[in-house]
Design a protein around this motif. Structure first.
Motif, PDB file in Angstrom:
ATOM      1  N   CYS A   1      56.902  30.697  34.464  1.00 41.20           N
ATOM      2  CA  CYS A   1      56.680  31.405  35.724  1.00 41.20           C
ATOM      3  C   CYS A   1      55.254  31.357  36.021  1.00 41.20           C
ATOM      4  N   THR A   2      54.858  30.978  36.970  1.00 39.59           N
ATOM      5  CA  THR A   2      53.441  30.914  37.612  1.00 39.59           C
ATOM      6  C   THR A   2      53.192  32.246  38.385  1.00 39.59           C
ATOM      7  N   GLY A   3      54.001  33.061  38.662  1.00 43.89           N
ATOM      8  CA  GLY A   3      53.801  34.417  39.444  1.00 43.89           C
ATOM      9  C   GLY A   3      53.672  33.992  40.887  1.00 43.89           C
ATOM     10  N   CYS A   4      54.154  33.042  41.391  1.00 41.31           N
ATOM     11  CA  CYS A   4      53.999  32.698  42.980  1.00 41.31           C
ATOM     12  C   CYS A   4      54.831  33.853  43.817  1.00 41.31           C
TER      13      CYS A   4
ATOM     14  N   GLY B   1      48.008  37.030  29.871  1.00 37.03           N
ATOM     15  CA  GLY B   1      48.341  35.822  30.771  1.00 37.03           C
ATOM     16  C   GLY B   1      49.695  35.633  30.995  1.00 37.03           C
TER      17      GLY B   1
ATOM     18  N   ASN C   1      47.263  29.359  30.039  1.00 39.75           N
ATOM     19  CA  ASN C   1      48.445  29.288  30.896  1.00 39.75           C
ATOM     20  C   ASN C   1      47.894  28.746  32.239  1.00 39.75           C
ATOM     21  N   HIS C   2      48.724  28.767  33.349  1.00 38.49           N
ATOM     22  CA  HIS C   2      48.131  28.555  34.799  1.00 38.49           C
ATOM     23  C   HIS C   2      48.980  29.319  35.539  1.00 38.49           C
ATOM     24  N   ASN C   3      48.415  29.912  36.465  1.00 37.96           N
ATOM     25  CA  ASN C   3      49.065  30.881  37.489  1.00 37.96           C
ATOM     26  C   ASN C   3      48.995  30.541  38.958  1.00 37.96           C
ATOM     27  N   GLY C   4      49.789  30.842  39.614  1.00 37.43           N
ATOM     28  CA  GLY C   4      49.753  30.490  41.078  1.00 37.43           C
ATOM     29  C   GLY C   4      49.360  31.864  41.899  1.00 37.43           C
ATOM     30  N   CYS C   5      48.816  31.797  43.057  1.00 42.00           N
ATOM     31  CA  CYS C   5      48.526  32.914  43.879  1.00 42.00           C
ATOM     32  C   CYS C   5      49.933  33.050  44.679  1.00 42.00           C
TER      33      CYS C   5
ATOM     34  N   LYS D   1      53.539  35.860  33.200  1.00 41.63           N
ATOM     35  CA  LYS D   1      54.096  36.443  34.408  1.00 41.63           C
ATOM     36  C   LYS D   1      55.726  36.334  33.915  1.00 41.63           C
TER      37      LYS D   1
ATOM     38  N   ALA E   1      49.855  26.217  41.683  1.00 42.24           N
ATOM     39  CA  ALA E   1      49.537  26.893  40.630  1.00 42.24           C
ATOM     40  C   ALA E   1      48.350  26.279  40.023  1.00 42.24           C
TER      41      ALA E   1
END
Lengths: 158, 616
Positions: free
Chosen positions: A12-15, A46, B292-296, A48, B302
């Protein structure tokens, strides 16, 4: 074959594409405040994490409802809220150990994941495979495969 | 039609909040976000105002695709007159704040005047309230966000705020939302601080505030566009894996990595601060910097870096508040804090980047200004006594110390806070500021990439990479490969990039989509979102109109063609190494052609024919 939503926080990247898809599916809005699946952010780690109803077999919400407004969908196994019957008493929100049934002040009803009648919008919208809809009997298959891969079965050493 | 059709006007002097209808005629010409807010600003303020005076305004604006399922559709921009430059300032941010503003039912919020006491705006759907922020003044962004959410018992609230840098008048202070997404450049946070506006908290529960015009066509286009992002090597693989840091080694090899305040074009420590290094296990604790890598909001790319520092690194040894995960370095920050200062300590860069998020500072200008101070020190012009510390190139200790002092507004940090233009002028060496119109250029050297040289010279907010990213054609071959050393053809290509970028920044989506999306991919989503008739030529003309409006604002603010230039070093000191050794930026060969393709006079002023054609 029954299917289950499988949630994999590591992907999960939190988009919030899942939250938008859920809100749109049920309320024709992009507003994620209407979503039945939620992404939680654990900033210090860090991470999601997606979370929604796991569709308990012996569902507390279903048993708690005094007007039988929560029923089991025979096709999907989902516990579904019948809005016409729901009186907004919120007892199910107290009964659910996981917090996945929630009241909506604007409609005076509760809402929860209904698996979109077997075609969950969140899983379709997820760009990373963090949410998938898989054989309910084999939600552990992917993890098993990962561990299987680590076992040393080089034929040459046998 | 994807607008809420409503804007909020907050008069901080009077303490009032009032709703008014969005000017839909302007929306039809300027789309939204960057373009539309610039139109409002230009119509409402005198371009000559002091940026830090109550007469300046500060606009938070969304675009028509903000808060929709379009990939990356979560952007908002902050538009004002910039204190670092005196030019139009427009900074764009991701995270979740922009979408939430739209969910609450607002396209745009205009802050005007100046509050007597520190306040914050709480916007819950239709309910707008200015609240006392005395207890928040002096707090960091991270503390402010937590305190506001706690006070209102609402973890779903989104907060955009300034840290101590914005309060202290750091001229490159940014506005930070969601802890580490920032409207970072050109000092928009200093304007917010000067207005005594500490934070803007929003919660939106409206479901009827806006809707796309043609849902079926919209979802079809959105799904197709997402597939394009997923299939593209840059947006589907490179950016998720390495973030923008995918560029560090690439640009270094091209010989376009400005090093040690632009004295070189290649950094021997590039590998140590690269995206690859962020993945590698540190020798000190065996763990990688990147976790980690996150998206907006809505982003299917991401690229966001999430890093965890080595807790034993000297910068954070006794500071557990920095031992958790937070926003890691992007390419521009890694370059500015690293190569521009000659520092190859990735952990030190990460720490100072954390500080930039924590107290709201632009890491590009911070790094570039520290680099300029280091050069002044090396030249013996700035002494240890004056700075309070030794600051040779390469000193991670000096970088860390100056980062802390600037964030807190203490010691020599008060001088760094002025940016490199004022710093170098103070010491009589203005040519050592690597800036254009007062804004420091980012991580590409104009001696290596001629198109970027032209972009820096002409960008409306000062030297900038995200107004017309000529790195795409010159290095990545998008949409076509151009020879970086060539000057031919750069002017028309740059114009097309600048105009398209203005569209992207006005639509509510992220510029990074354009590594994969063509103009048609973008048009195909905007059309069904807005309804009506939005063919590509109308969109591109809107982009051109926005560019010219910004130019007119700057001309009225007092800028002239003389300001469309580059630091002397980039124009006269040849690159000493790399594939473009011996080259300087050939601005003189490109600028006249650029004015011509823009429909401007030789003095860089839009001709009457151009302004009439664009309806300006």
């Amino acid at each position: 074959m029954h299917k289950s939503l499988k949630l994999d926080p590591n992907k999960c990247t939190g988009c919030l594409q899942c939250e938008m898809a859920c809100a749109y599916q049920h309320h024709k809005t992009f507003n994620t405040s209407r979503s039945r699946i939620k992404i939680f952010s654990f900033e210090a780690e860090g991470r999601k994490v997606p979370y929604t109803c796991t569709q308990c077999d012996e569902a507390w919400c279903l048993h708690a409802c005094p007007v039988e407004a929560i029923v089991r969908d025979a096709k999907t196994g989902a516990k579904v809220v019948l809005e016409d019957l729901c009186v907004g008493c919120k007892v199910c929100t107290v009964a659910c150990p996981f917090g996945t049934v929630n009241y909506m002040a604007k409609t005076g009803k509760v809402q929860k994941c209904d698996l979109c009648a077997g075609d969950p919008a969140c899983a379709k919208a997820c760009p990373t495979g963090a949410i998938t809809y898989v054989d309910a009997d084999w939600t552990g298959l992917g993890k098993m495969r990962q561990w299987a891969e680590k076992t040393d079965t080089n034929p040459a050493t046998v | 039609m994807s607008y809420t059709k409503k804007i909020l006007r907050v008069n901080l002097t009077a303490g009032t909040c009032a709703a008014e209808p969005l000017n839909l005629e302007w929306a039809g010409l300027y789309l939204g976000q960057r373009g539309l807010a610039t139109k409002y600003l230009a119509a409402e303020i005198d371009p000559k105002v002091d940026p830090l005076s109550p007469e300046n305004k500060l606009i938070f604006a969304t675009g028509p695709l903000t808060g929709t399922a379009a990939s990356t559709g979560g952007r908002y921009s902050v538009i004002t007159k910039g204190p670092l430059t005196g030019a139009i300032a427009c900074s764009n941010s991701g995270g979740y704040f922009g979408a939430e503003l739209k969910f609450a039912g607002w396209d745009m919020v205009i802050f005007e005047g100046r509050s007597e006491r520190p306040v914050y705006l709480l916007l819950e759907d239709d309910q707008a309230t200015l609240l006392d922020a005395a207890h928040l003044w002096g707090k960091t962004v991270w503390e402010t966000e937590e305190m506001i959410k706690g006070a209102h018992q609402d973890p779903l609230m989104r907060v955009s705020s300034i840290g101590r840098a914005g309060e202290n008048g750091v001229l490159f202070a940014g506005i930070v939302n969601d802890l580490h997404r920032a409207a970072g450049r050109s000092g928009v946070g200093a304007v917010m601080g000067a207005k005594n506006l500490k934070a803007f908290a929003v919660r939106g529960t409206r479901t009827d505030a806006y809707a796309v015009a043609e849902p079926e066509a919209f979802f079809k286009a959105v799904d197709a566009a997402k597939a394009v992002l997923a299939a593209n090597g840059v947006t589907g693989q490179g950016l998720p894996a390495y973030g923008t840091q995918v560029l560090m080694n690439v640009i270094n090899e091209v010989g376009a990595l400005p090093t040690r305040n632009g004295s070189g074009v290649q950094f021997e420590g590039a590998r140590d601060i690269s995206g690859e290094a962020m993945h590698a296990n540190r020798p000190t604790d065996g763990k990688p910097n990147l976790i980690n890598h996150n998206g907006c909001f809505g982003c299917t790319i991401a690229c966001g870096r999430i890093s965890k520092m080595d807790p034993n690194h000297f910068s954070v040894k006794d500071k557990p508040q920095y031992h958790g995960a937070s926003g890691g370095v992007e390419y521009e920050a890694a370059w500015a804090l690293g190569a521009a200062c000659g520092v190859n300590d990735l952990e030190a860069l990460t720490y100072v980047n954390f500080l930039c998020n924590e107290d709201g500072m632009d890491p590009i200008t911070l790094g570039s200004t520290i680099g300029a101070a280091m050069e002044l020190y090396e030249l013996g012009i700035l002494t240890k006594e004056e700075a309070g510390l030794e600051l040779p190139f390469g000193s991670a200790e000096a970088l860390v110390k100056l980062g802390e002092l600037t964030a807190k507004g203490e010691g020599f940090g008060k001088v760094i806070a002025l940016g490199s233009k004022r710093l170098t002028a103070k010491y009589g060496r203005p040519e050592l500021s690597m800036s254009v119109k007062g804004l420091e250029f980012p991580a590409y050297d104009g001696r290596g990439l001629q198109g970027m040289a032209l972009e820096y010279a002409t960008s409306n907010r000062g030297a900038c990479h995200v107004r017309g990213y000529m790195v795409s054609p010159e290095v990545l071959g998008i949409p076509v490969k151009m020879d970086p050393a060539a000057t031919e053809g750069k002017a028309p290509m740059l114009k097309a990039f600048q105009d398209l970028t203005a569209v992207v920044d006005s639509a509510g989506i992220c510029l990074f989509t354009t590594f994969a999306w063509s103009a048609d991919d973008i048009q195909s989503q905007i059309q069904p979102a807005l309804g009506g008739d939005w063919p590509l030529d109308r969109l591109m003309q809107a982009g051109e109109r926005i560019w010219n409006l910004e130019r007119q604002f700057n001309l009225a603010a007092g800028f002239t063609a003389k300001d469309d230039t580059l630091p002397r070093r980039i124009l006269t000191e040849a690159a000493k190494t790399g594939p473009y050794k011996g080259n300087v930026a050939e601005l003189g060969k490109m600028l006249p052609e650029y004015y011509q393709v823009r429909g401007w006079t030789a003095e860089g002023v839009p001709t009457q024919e151009t302004t009439v054609r664009l309806g300006l």
